[in-house]
Each structure stands twice: as C-alpha cells, then as structure tokens.
Design an enzyme around this catalytic site. Structure first.
Site, PDB file in Angstrom:
ATOM      1  N   THR A 186       0.852  -1.147   0.244  1.00  0.00           N
ATOM      2  CA  THR A 186      -0.050   0.002   0.120  1.00  0.00           C
ATOM      3  C   THR A 186       0.989   1.087   0.089  1.00  0.00           C
ATOM      4  OG1 THR A 186       0.053   0.062   2.374  1.00  0.00           O
ATOM      5  CG2 THR A 186      -1.771  -1.002   1.271  1.00  0.00           C
ATOM      6  N   GLU A 331      -5.810  -3.636  -1.186  1.00  0.00           N
ATOM      7  CA  GLU A 331      -6.324  -4.629  -0.340  1.00  0.00           C
ATOM      8  C   GLU A 331      -7.331  -5.511  -0.953  1.00  0.00           C
ATOM      9  OE1 GLU A 331      -5.589  -1.744   0.595  1.00  0.00           O
ATOM     10  OE2 GLU A 331      -4.718  -1.641   2.572  1.00  0.00           O
ATOM     11  N   LYS A 444     -15.861  18.114   8.955  1.00  0.00           N
ATOM     12  CA  LYS A 444     -16.663  17.891   9.855  1.00  0.00           C
ATOM     13  C   LYS A 444     -17.045  19.480  10.549  1.00  0.00           C
ATOM     14  CE  LYS A 444     -15.853  13.508  11.113  1.00  0.00           C
ATOM     15  NZ  LYS A 444     -14.280  12.804  11.452  1.00  0.00           N
TER      16      LYS A 444
END
Ligand code: AMP
Length: 547
Positions: A186, A331, A444
C-alpha cells in the site's frame, strides 16, 4: 457427500496456458523505453514465460521466493507476471514513483531475491541497490546489446540474454491454489507501507469476475490499453483477465502524456482503456484544443480516485465513449464495485442517468459490502446514510504480509470478518455505492459532514479549473470549514468570488467552501492520487479570511 467434478487448482499458469492454446495469435503491442513499438503474440508470451520459469529454477529460487519488478506496462513485465507466479514464486511489483528510501525498505521487507528493472530506472537502482540486502540478482529489462557497462550494480544481467538462454520446455507445477502469487505494498501515507499478498485462487477468481459484462466486460474482440500501471495492484488485474478472454493488449510503456496515449489508442485500434482520472485529464487536454476524436475507443474504466462528472460527461457527450466508474483498493486486488446502469435506468433522462453513473457502482459478485455508523451498527441502503464502508470476499486481504499492523478485520455479531476500507460511503436501494470521502478527509463542520469529493467535483466542472482539492481548516465556531485548493487550466482565468458564486445552487449553502486558494500544483502520490496530507502541511499556516 462431495460433488464429483474434477478438482483442479485455480492457478495463474492455467491462464497463460489457455491464452496460448486458444488465442495464440492474439497480439501484444508494447511501447518500449527506447520509444519503438514491439509486437508479438500470446503464444510468444507463454513461451517466454516458460523460459523465465526455467531461468528461475536454474538460479535455485525456492517456492514462494520473491522476484521484484520496477517496470512499466510492457511485454517483458507481462512475461514475468506469468513466469514468476506460474512457477510458484511471488511477483513483487514495486511502484517506482515511491521515494527511494521507501523502495529499499519495501524490497528488504519483502526479502526480494531478484529485482528486474526497466532501463529508465537505472539511476534509481544505482541509488538503492546497496541498501537492498536480500537481492542476489539484478536484471535490466533490455536486449543484450543495450546493457550498459560499469553500472556499479553487481552481476547486472540483460533480461533478454538471460531469457533467450533458457529452454522453453517447461511444465507448470501444480500446487495449492491458496499459495501466494504476487504482492503489492500500500502507498502508506502514514507509517510504513503494508504488503497485500495475493494468492493464485484470489487472482484467478478476481480475473473471472473482472471479465464479467457488468464489470470490465473484456472480450476477445477488444483491443485493450491499460494505462493503469502493472506496478500498482496488477493493473487492476487486466493482464490476467486479458489472458482469460484472449483480448489484444496494448501497453503504453513510459509514454503516458496525452499525445502519446492518443496516438497509441488510434494506431492500435483500441476499443477499451483503463486509467486514473489524472491521466485521462492529460488525454482530454491534448485532444480538445486540437479537435481530435476517437475512431475506435468505445469504453473506458476510470477509477483509483473519484471521477469528476465533467470527465464522464466529456467522454460520453463529446467523444461517444462509455465511462465505467470503478472503485477498489490494493487490499481488494483491487476491484470492488463498477458502475453500470440497470435495465430500469435506461429510459431515464440523461441527467438522472448521470447522477447514477457518478457513483462508484454496484458490488461485483464475490464482494460483499455494507456501511456502518460510528458505533459499528449497520446503516440502511437508502442512498442518504453515510458510514464507514466494510467489505469481505475471497480477493480481499485477511491480513498483511508478516502480520504488519495486526489484525485488520472487524467482526460482526454473526462472527463474520469484514475489512474496513477507510472510505465513507452511501449505498442506495439498488445497491449503488457512492464514496463521499476517505474517512480521514471528511470535513466535519458543526457536527455535519461535508463530502470533499462533492466540493471538488463542482470546482472541476468550472471551465477554468484543471484540478481541485477540498480540505478542512480550523474554524473556532464550526471546528472545521472547507476550502478548495485549485489549479487553473493553462491560460484560463477565474477569480475567488467567481468560483464561489459557481457553487450557488449546486450544493447546500453551508457546504460552499469558505475560501479558494490558487496554487500551481497539487501534490500527487505515487499512484496519481492527490496527497491531501502533504497539501495540509503546505497550508498549515493558512487562516480563513477574517479570523
Ligand atoms: P489504493 O489502494 O492506493 O489503490 O487506494 C485505494 C483508495 O483509493 C480507496 O480506498 C479510495 O479511497 C480511493 N479510490 C479508488 N477508486 C475510487 C473511486 N472511483 N472514487 C473515489 N475514491 C476511489
């Protein structure tokens, strides 16, 4: 009672055997580092893959030993895909765009025994070879007469000289289909990279699934150009699905600029191409001003990061090319979802169809997915609730190489193990999944979530915007507010106020970014994705206007 069917292991060697026997004269065309085009057939790939296998046997490489590559998309890389894995060794594709230190770290972690590299990466290998303590053989992917002298790399061999010296007489070994076949690390934006270790079984199942009509939909009638690199998640499995379907393969080598890709698409009558949005952006930027059209291209898979609506629209409306938006990850081998309409959507007006095509798509058989809230409870498939996206299936990691990072899976009440993707998504009643963010990128604001992808998509729909990244910045009242960082198209003009006005009516008022920051470039990672971590670092001294 067991079924009475033949029990044959699903092995990668069976794919190349099949391609040789049933599509032997199918063409493989590759742009080489030298700039010329190389042509041969599936029959030649199979023969040379067997020579590779004999060569590895000759070196005494054990079952499961790792053979690494630093290579472009090309025929020699394809031979290694089948020769290395087919003979029971593990092909470790390394991303050459990673930092040299990281490349050495990965090669050591994987304990690579052999490293095969393209001549364009000679300086890179010269810089790292002394640090790669497990590598015993260095092979340059070139003809014997192109091997430079005095490279400083011990025992450096020419790939062609090595392969040509081997017999093509070889019988692929039969072994447990769960044996490791290839690996890819990764990108590891935080911490060390982690290795996804694919198996023969996972690879063959993924290749079958990828070839389905509502997935990649490859066929023997296609001429396929994977721009997606063979050094990252096996080019989305295209080399394997190509062998399984017998399609023609066209490899761009290192020439990924718009002009080179366009010329290759046209010259090789490519019907099908696959790439990340940043590469297609370069292609469209080359074609538009010159008034160029495609004469054969029919479909393109776009994934790796969210495909902006403006790009889907340009391909569909201006060029008559169907866009298949895809989502997946290292993955997941990598395919998870692909976006194709269902029958009931065909009669919908274009704008309604576009809303669906923008989504990352429906799960492929073999991938189960769900979204969960912060407390782990399942969220409804209503297209509105956004939660952490979890997946499970036979081509999704169970754990990382050498157990790195501990157990990555989460268990549900039934004891089923799910892989948390790190993506935040909605899933609608028809099963279409839409990524709203990476969980660490979501903004957020006052307890409400703002999707950075939505904000970016609106910006790149503006004719003067080439690229846009939305990030959250500190706000004393709302905790975080979005700003959009923009790269303008060459020669194009747009100001802050004009761009912010462009958002009006396209998203809820409170989601409109508080500011626009113009930059020359947005940092991209090794796989062409925007590196928001780096961008945030670059803008760490930024303050919202008026604060
Ligand atoms: P990698 O493992 O490096 O290929 O990165 C996988 C990640 O890329 C996913 O978890 C997503 O965050 C992102 N990604 C891949 N495809 C898409 C897509 N079509 N839309 C949005 N994000 C995507």
């Amino acid at each position: 009672m067991l079924g009475l069917m033949q029990n044959q292991p699903l092995l990668i060697s069976s794919l190349i055997d099949f391609a040789e026997r049933h599509h032997g004269d199918g063409e493989i065309v590759s742009r080489r580092v030298e700039g010329d085009l190389h042509r041969y057939t599936w029959r030649d790939v199979a023969r040379r893959a067997r020579q590779v296998a004999n060569g590895l046997d000759g070196w005494g490489l054990a079952f499961s030993d790792r053979v690494a590559t630093l290579a472009w998309n090309g025929y020699r890389h394809l031979e290694l895909y089948f020769g290395v894995s087919g003979s029971g060794r593990v092909l470790h594709t390394i991303n050459p765009r990673l930092h040299p230190e990281q490349i050495a770290w990965i090669a050591n972690h994987a304990e690579d025994q052999v490293l095969c590299f393209e001549s364009s990466f000679l300086p890179l290998v010269q810089a790292v070879h002394a640090k790669c303590s497990t590598v015993k053989r260095w092979v340059m992917l070139c003809a014997a007469d192109k091997l430079p002298a005095d490279t400083g790399i011990p025992g450096l061999l020419s790939y062609d000289a090595w392969v040509d010296a081997q017999s093509a007489d070889y019988t692929w070994p039969q072994f447990d289909e769960n044996s490791a076949s290839s690996m890819c690390y990764t990108s590891g934006t935080t911490g060390n990279p982690k290795g996804a270790l694919y198996s023969h079984r996972s690879t063959v199942l993924h290749a079958y699934a990828a070839a389905l009509p509502d997935v990649m939909g490859l066929s023997a009638r296609d001429s396929v150009l994977p721009v997606v690199p063979m050094f990252h998640v096996n080019a989305w499995g295209i080399p394997y699905s190509a062998a399984l379907t017998g399609c023609k393969l066209v490899f761009p080598g290192p020439a990924l600029d718009g002009k080179s890709v366009y010329e290759l698409l046209e010259a090789e009558k490519v019907t099908y191409a696959a790439g990340v949005p940043t590469v297609w952006q370069m292609l469209l930027q080359h074609m538009k001003p010159a008034g160029l059209k495609f004469s054969t291209l029919k479909r393109t898979v776009i994934g790796g990061s969210a495909c902006p609506p403006a790009m889907i629209d340009a391909f569909r409306e201006d060029y008559g090319v169907e866009v298949l938006h895809a989502w997946g990850m290292t993955e997941m081998s990598p395919l998870g979802t692909l976006c194709t309409l269902k029958n009931k959507h065909l009669a919908l007006p274009k704008e309604e169809q576009m809303k669906i095509l923008l989504k990352q798509g429906r799960a492929i058989y073999g991938v189960d997915m769900k979204i969960v809230g912060a407390d782990g409870t399942d969220l409804p498939f209503d297209g509105k609730a956004a939660g952490d996206l979890l997946v499970r299936g036979p081509w999704i990691v169970a754990e990382y190489f050498k157990g790195e990072g501990g157990d990555p899976l989460v268990r549900d009440a039934q004891g089923r193990a799910w892989f948390p993707t790190g993506d935040v998504a909605t899933i609608d009643a028809d099963g279409f999944m839409q990524i709203t963010d990476r969980s660490k990128d979501v903004i957020k604001s006052g307890g409400e979530w703002i999707s950075s992808i939505d904000i970016e998509n609106i910006a790149v729909a503006h004719p003067a915007v080439a690229m846009a990244a939305c990030i959250g910045v500190f706000h004393p009242k709302w905790d975080e507010r979005p700003i959009v960082v923009v790269v303008k198209k060459p020669g194009a003009e747009v100001g802050r106020d004009e761009l912010l006005k462009f958002y009006e009516g396209k998203t809820a008022k409170w989601q409109i970014p508080d500011d626009v920051v113009f930059v020359d470039a947005i940092p991209l990672g090794a796989t062409g994705k925007m590196l928001k971590t780096r961008l945030r670092e670059q803008l760490k001294d930024y303050r919202l206007p008026g604060l």
